[in-house]
Design a protein around this motif. Structure first.
Motif, PDB file in Angstrom:
ATOM      1  N   GLN A 612      11.816  35.060  24.640  1.00 14.96           N
ATOM      2  CA  GLN A 612      13.067  35.816  24.711  1.00 14.96           C
ATOM      3  C   GLN A 612      13.475  36.114  26.144  1.00 14.96           C
ATOM      4  N   ALA A 613      12.731  35.647  27.109  1.00 16.57           N
ATOM      5  CA  ALA A 613      13.061  35.877  28.520  1.00 16.57           C
ATOM      6  C   ALA A 613      12.514  34.707  29.332  1.00 16.57           C
ATOM      7  N   LYS A 614      12.662  34.788  30.645  1.00 13.00           N
ATOM      8  CA  LYS A 614      12.247  33.706  31.522  1.00 13.00           C
ATOM      9  C   LYS A 614      10.781  33.348  31.304  1.00 13.00           C
ATOM     10  N   VAL A 615      10.500  32.038  31.366  1.00 10.17           N
ATOM     11  CA  VAL A 615       9.130  31.558  31.265  1.00 10.17           C
ATOM     12  C   VAL A 615       8.646  31.263  32.685  1.00 10.17           C
ATOM     13  N   TRP A 616       7.608  31.983  33.102  1.00 13.21           N
ATOM     14  CA  TRP A 616       7.157  31.903  34.483  1.00 13.21           C
ATOM     15  C   TRP A 616       6.029  30.901  34.707  1.00 13.21           C
ATOM     16  N   SER A 617       5.242  30.631  33.692  1.00 11.97           N
ATOM     17  CA  SER A 617       4.062  29.792  33.914  1.00 11.97           C
ATOM     18  C   SER A 617       3.750  28.993  32.666  1.00 11.97           C
ATOM     19  N   VAL A 618       3.213  27.784  32.876  1.00 13.95           N
ATOM     20  CA  VAL A 618       2.825  26.921  31.760  1.00 13.95           C
ATOM     21  C   VAL A 618       1.534  26.204  32.143  1.00 13.95           C
ATOM     22  N   SER A 619       0.618  26.026  31.167  1.00 17.18           N
ATOM     23  CA  SER A 619      -0.682  25.423  31.455  1.00 17.18           C
ATOM     24  C   SER A 619      -1.155  24.613  30.262  1.00 17.18           C
ATOM     25  N   PHE A 620      -1.653  23.382  30.518  1.00 17.08           N
ATOM     26  CA  PHE A 620      -2.263  22.555  29.481  1.00 17.08           C
ATOM     27  C   PHE A 620      -3.724  22.957  29.287  1.00 17.08           C
ATOM     28  N   SER A 621      -4.207  22.900  28.058  1.00 15.97           N
ATOM     29  CA  SER A 621      -5.638  23.035  27.794  1.00 15.97           C
ATOM     30  C   SER A 621      -6.335  21.766  28.276  1.00 15.97           C
ATOM     31  N   SER A 651       0.608  39.199  22.201  1.00 15.76           N
ATOM     32  CA  SER A 651       1.558  40.244  22.630  1.00 15.76           C
ATOM     33  C   SER A 651       0.857  41.514  23.049  1.00 15.76           C
ATOM     34  N   GLU A 652      -0.420  41.369  23.513  1.00 17.30           N
ATOM     35  CA  GLU A 652      -1.147  42.581  23.898  1.00 17.30           C
ATOM     36  C   GLU A 652      -0.683  43.152  25.234  1.00 17.30           C
ATOM     37  N   HIS A 653      -0.080  42.318  26.082  1.00 12.91           N
ATOM     38  CA  HIS A 653       0.395  42.800  27.385  1.00 12.91           C
ATOM     39  C   HIS A 653       1.580  43.754  27.214  1.00 12.91           C
ATOM     40  N   GLN A 654       1.651  44.735  28.112  1.00  9.18           N
ATOM     41  CA  GLN A 654       2.750  45.695  28.090  1.00  9.18           C
ATOM     42  C   GLN A 654       3.750  45.435  29.208  1.00  9.18           C
ATOM     43  N   ASP A 655       3.491  44.435  30.021  1.00 13.77           N
ATOM     44  CA  ASP A 655       4.368  44.145  31.153  1.00 13.77           C
ATOM     45  C   ASP A 655       4.653  42.651  31.223  1.00 13.77           C
ATOM     46  N   GLU A 656       5.535  42.292  32.146  1.00 14.53           N
ATOM     47  CA  GLU A 656       5.899  40.895  32.339  1.00 14.53           C
ATOM     48  C   GLU A 656       4.689  40.089  32.820  1.00 14.53           C
ATOM     49  N   ILE A 657       4.547  38.865  32.317  1.00 12.50           N
ATOM     50  CA  ILE A 657       3.401  38.017  32.637  1.00 12.50           C
ATOM     51  C   ILE A 657       3.895  36.874  33.516  1.00 12.50           C
ATOM     52  N   TYR A 658       3.239  36.703  34.655  1.00 11.16           N
ATOM     53  CA  TYR A 658       3.727  35.727  35.629  1.00 11.16           C
ATOM     54  C   TYR A 658       2.853  34.487  35.754  1.00 11.16           C
ATOM     55  N   SER A 659       1.659  34.498  35.171  1.00 13.15           N
ATOM     56  CA  SER A 659       0.821  33.312  35.295  1.00 13.15           C
ATOM     57  C   SER A 659      -0.165  33.258  34.145  1.00 13.15           C
ATOM     58  N   VAL A 660      -0.489  32.025  33.724  1.00 17.56           N
ATOM     59  CA  VAL A 660      -1.460  31.828  32.655  1.00 17.56           C
ATOM     60  C   VAL A 660      -2.209  30.531  32.940  1.00 17.56           C
ATOM     61  N   SER A 661      -3.525  30.500  32.612  1.00 18.48           N
ATOM     62  CA  SER A 661      -4.317  29.311  32.914  1.00 18.48           C
ATOM     63  C   SER A 661      -5.494  29.224  31.959  1.00 18.48           C
ATOM     64  N   PHE A 662      -5.807  27.979  31.535  1.00 16.86           N
ATOM     65  CA  PHE A 662      -6.995  27.738  30.700  1.00 16.86           C
ATOM     66  C   PHE A 662      -8.236  27.631  31.577  1.00 16.86           C
ATOM     67  N   SER A 663      -9.365  28.050  31.029  1.00 12.51           N
ATOM     68  CA  SER A 663     -10.649  27.813  31.675  1.00 12.51           C
ATOM     69  C   SER A 663     -11.019  26.342  31.519  1.00 12.51           C
ATOM     70  N   PRO A 664     -11.958  25.829  32.347  1.00 10.84           N
ATOM     71  CA  PRO A 664     -12.323  24.406  32.256  1.00 10.84           C
ATOM     72  C   PRO A 664     -12.828  23.967  30.888  1.00 10.84           C
ATOM     73  N   ASP A 665     -13.501  24.882  30.150  1.00  5.09           N
ATOM     74  CA  ASP A 665     -13.991  24.475  28.831  1.00  5.09           C
ATOM     75  C   ASP A 665     -12.956  24.700  27.741  1.00  5.09           C
ATOM     76  N   GLY A 666     -11.786  25.240  28.082  1.00  3.11           N
ATOM     77  CA  GLY A 666     -10.710  25.417  27.116  1.00  3.11           C
ATOM     78  C   GLY A 666     -10.905  26.571  26.161  1.00  3.11           C
ATOM     79  N   GLN A 667     -11.941  27.389  26.350  1.00  4.31           N
ATOM     80  CA  GLN A 667     -12.238  28.459  25.409  1.00  4.31           C
ATOM     81  C   GLN A 667     -11.622  29.798  25.816  1.00  4.31           C
ATOM     82  N   THR A 668     -11.154  29.914  27.059  1.00  3.11           N
ATOM     83  CA  THR A 668     -10.640  31.183  27.568  1.00  3.11           C
ATOM     84  C   THR A 668      -9.312  30.965  28.271  1.00  3.11           C
TER      85      THR A 668
END
Length: 697
Positions: A612-621, A651-668
């Motif tokens: 519903q708002a700007k998408v700041w970050s995208v990451s492949f598993s 949706s646990e965050h209460q603020d705007e999220i600016y970055s997201v990244s998978f861990s190397p094993d894809g579990q986190t």
């Protein structure tokens, strides 16, 4: 228990043990396998080599025959595993059954086979089972098929194993089939038996797990050690500490003990066995591995094709580094277990024993991976230079590395190196795109100005031609000639100064491009173009300086190859990410969407809409199957790459999220938000077999 020394005691290393072999170790599996077959269950014993499968078959056949069960044993390697035609193979299988059950006097295979020549081969086998075997043998029948992995390359195997499954299904309709049971043994998995997607997988039978020898089971082996030690049980425990109960290695080390010249001192069993194992098994192991065992494991790891080898070595590397790994029964883990190098215990994968850990250690794994990696030298140099960017991959080298790494379980160092390379490549691509845009603007402006100046000159010429005042025209011509002489002298001086500066900048661009620094070359060529644009049209029109600047600019702009220009978003792009296989780009935009692009032709694959708002970050598993996106709407969304569907919203965050990244094993998943404490990084746990279950702070 006290044992008498037996100097004639003989351990057998390799091959099937005879039914009366004194060194056969009866395991819990023996009784389970025997009871399952006696009860009519289809069974399969699928495990790594030299775990005692064939010896188990021999012992079980003897026990079943003693109970009146008719047993037929088929060793597929004796039938042939190369260049076999279906007719030869099926007739050979029937011949093996006839031979095992002594049916030659009542059944003529050659005549029967010819009489049914109009039928398919699998149909002939079907009729043999129903109309010959089940009629001739009134008691229960168990058919043992050993070395089934030897036929995995045969396309007609799908029909054969489908028929075995059908024999099980016929029990409900034809009671005679309740007397027929199959036992399959080999180094494979049930899913490998039938890989034809048009058929139901091989899904019948009871799996028989072969575990290593336990101390309470190995009394037959302890008896032989009494010839070398007054405490054979302690000596046997020291052996198991090194072999982990692996049948082949346990028999081998026991045999080496008997061959040793000196006896084992009381109380020194453990260090004595360690010295023996180090000297006779581990050191220079490739030369001492007779009969082959360690080399069999090595070859199964290294000779399974580059892609599969890379996955197996990477997975094994993680186990060695971490000590254990959660068992997921993924195809890669099952394949690694079939090498015999690792074993599943208590839900964890571990290296089977201390001998394997010493031989196939981290140094050996790193060396083998380095031979496979197309970027091995660059990775080593990058680590030694303390992560200097000059050693990172770019362009085609990065593409090749991403294609090689796709689907592999690699080390943390590999993932860090590839991610750093991807980030550098992304920055340079962005700089190049910006520079190209600026260069295009300069060239467009120059073309527009040149066109305008030409139009102005033509209009001026027409005005002069249409003048009806000849005297004024003559006077004007004289004045222009006088001014022209003065301006020409002034222009020559000005041109010389401008040429010197512009040529210096253009030369710098050419030198940077020649030294492999296209981005810096583009910067200087743009500067030269801007300097040229600041001159008046007359000076700018000089051919030599214009050619020099244009050549440098075109070399820098077009010398750095552009694959595609991806256009489709309605507003600014906030983030881009390559898929692990390098074939797809995901872009996040201020228009609230994520778009997927085909790298090869720049086409838009699909749009992921849901934020519903700007998408700041995208990451492949790491496996390329899932995308995580972070947005100003305070959510993280997970998307299915295959069809673009939304898998889950965090949706646990209460603020705007600016970055997201998978861990190397894809579990986190790690996410960065902007709130009262902007330095906080929050993590979300995500399992492959289930959707993410929320943030953990």
């Amino acid at each position: 228990m006290t044992f008498m020394a037996d100097a004639a005691y003989e351990y057998q290393v390799g091959g099937s043990l005879p039914a009366n072999a004194p060194t056969y170790v009866k395991r819990q599996t023996d009784d389970f396998f025997y009871q399952a077959l006696k009860g009519g269950l289809f069974c399969y014993v699928l495990n790594s080599r030299q775990m005692g499968k064939s010896s188990l078959k021999v012992q079980t056949i003897q026990r079943l025959q003693a109970e009146g069960v008719a047993c037929a044993a088929i060793d597929l390697t004796r039938i042939g595993v190369t260049d076999m035609e279906p007719e030869q193979w099926y007739s050979s299988v029937i011949d093996s059954i006839i031979s095992s059950l002594d049916l030659y006097e009542t059944f003529d295979l050659y005549r029967w086979w010819d009489e049914h020549r109009l039928l398919s081969f699998v149909r002939r086998f079907d009729k043999f089972i129903e109309e010959v075997l089940l009629v001739a043998i009134p008691q229960p029948i168990v058919i043992f098929i050993d070395e089934i992995d030897s036929v995995l390359s045969f396309t007609f195997r799908h029909d054969f194993f489908a028929f075995i499954r059908e024999c099980y299904n016929r029990r409900a309709e034809k009671p005679a089939y309740q007397r027929l049971t199959f036992a399959l043994l080999g180094v494979t998995t049930p899913s490998d038996l039938m890989q034809d997607k048009q058929r139901t997988p091989f899904n019948v039978g009871c799996s028989i797990d072969l575990m290593g020898f336990q101390l309470e089971e190995v009394q037959p082996l302890v008896q032989g050690l009494a010839a070398k030690s007054s405490h054979p049980e302690a000596l046997m425990q020291a052996v198991l500490d090194w072999t982990g109960g692996q049948p082949f290695l346990t028999q081998k080390v026991c045999k080496l003990i008997l061959q040793a010249e000196d006896d084992v001192p009381a109380g020194q069993e453990a260090p004595w066995v360690e010295a023996l194992v180090q000297a006779r098994v581990i050191q220079n192991w490739e030369a001492q591995d007779i009969p082959e065992h360690l080399k069999t494991i090595r070859d199964r790891l290294l000779l399974s094709g580059e892609q599969r080898t890379g996955r197996l070595l990477g997975l094994c590397q993680q186990i060695v580094q971490q000590g254990e790994l959660v068992a997921e029964d993924s195809p890669e883990q099952v394949e690694l277990r079939l090498t015999g190098l690792v074993v599943k215990r208590e839900g964890k994968l571990r290296i089977y024993n201390r001998i394997y850990a010493e031989v196939f250690n981290l140094v050996w794994l790193e060396r083998q991976l380095a031979k496979l990696r197309p970027y091995g030298e660059a990775l080593t140099a990058w680590e030694r230079s303390e992560h200097q960017e000059s050693w990172l991959l770019r362009g085609q080298a990065l593409d090749k590395a991403q294609q090689w790494a796709a689907g592999k379980s690699l080390s943390d160092q590999d993932y860090q190196f590839l991610r750093a390379s991807e980030e550098l490549d992304r920055r340079e691509v962005e700089q190049k795109l910006q520079a190209q845009e600026q260069a295009n603007q300069i060239l467009t402006t120059a073309r527009q100005k040149a066109e305008q100046e030409l139009a102005d000159a033509l209009r001026q010429r027409r005005r002069i031609r249409t003048s009806s005042f000849a005297t004024a025209g003559v006077a004007l011509a004289v004045a222009v000639a006088a001014l022209g002489f003065t301006a020409d002298q002034w222009q020559r001086n000005r041109l010389q100064i401008a040429k010197t500066e512009i040529e210096r900048t253009s030369l710098s661009s050419e030198q940077l491009f020649a030294s492999g620094k296209p981005i810096l070359a583009l910067r200087d060529s743009l500067q030269a173009g801007q300097q040229l644009q600041q001159l008046d049209p007359t000076v700018r029109g000089q051919e030599d300086i214009q050619v020099r600047v244009t050549a440098a600019l075109f070399q820098a702009v077009y010398g750095v190859s552009e694959r595609n220009s991806l256009n489709g978003h309605q507003t600014e792009i906030k983030s881009v990410s390559f898929s692990p296989d390098g074939k797809t780009i995901a872009s996040a935009s201020g228009d609230n969407t994520i778009k997927l692009w085909n790298v090869e032709d720049g086409s838009e694959l699909r749009t992921l809409a849901g934020h519903q708002a700007k998408v700041w970050s995208v990451s492949f598993s790491p496996d390329g199957q899932t995308i995580a996106s972070a947005s100003n709407d305070n959510t993280i969304k997970l998307w299915n790459v295959a069809d673009g569907s939304e898998l889950r919203t965090l949706s646990e965050h209460q603020d705007e999220i600016y970055s997201v990244s998978f861990s190397p094993d894809g579990q986190t998943i790690a996410s960065a938000r902007w709130g009262q404490h902007p330095q906080i990084v929050e993590c979300c746990r995500w399992h492959r077999t289930a959707h993410p279950h929320g943030a953990s702070g």
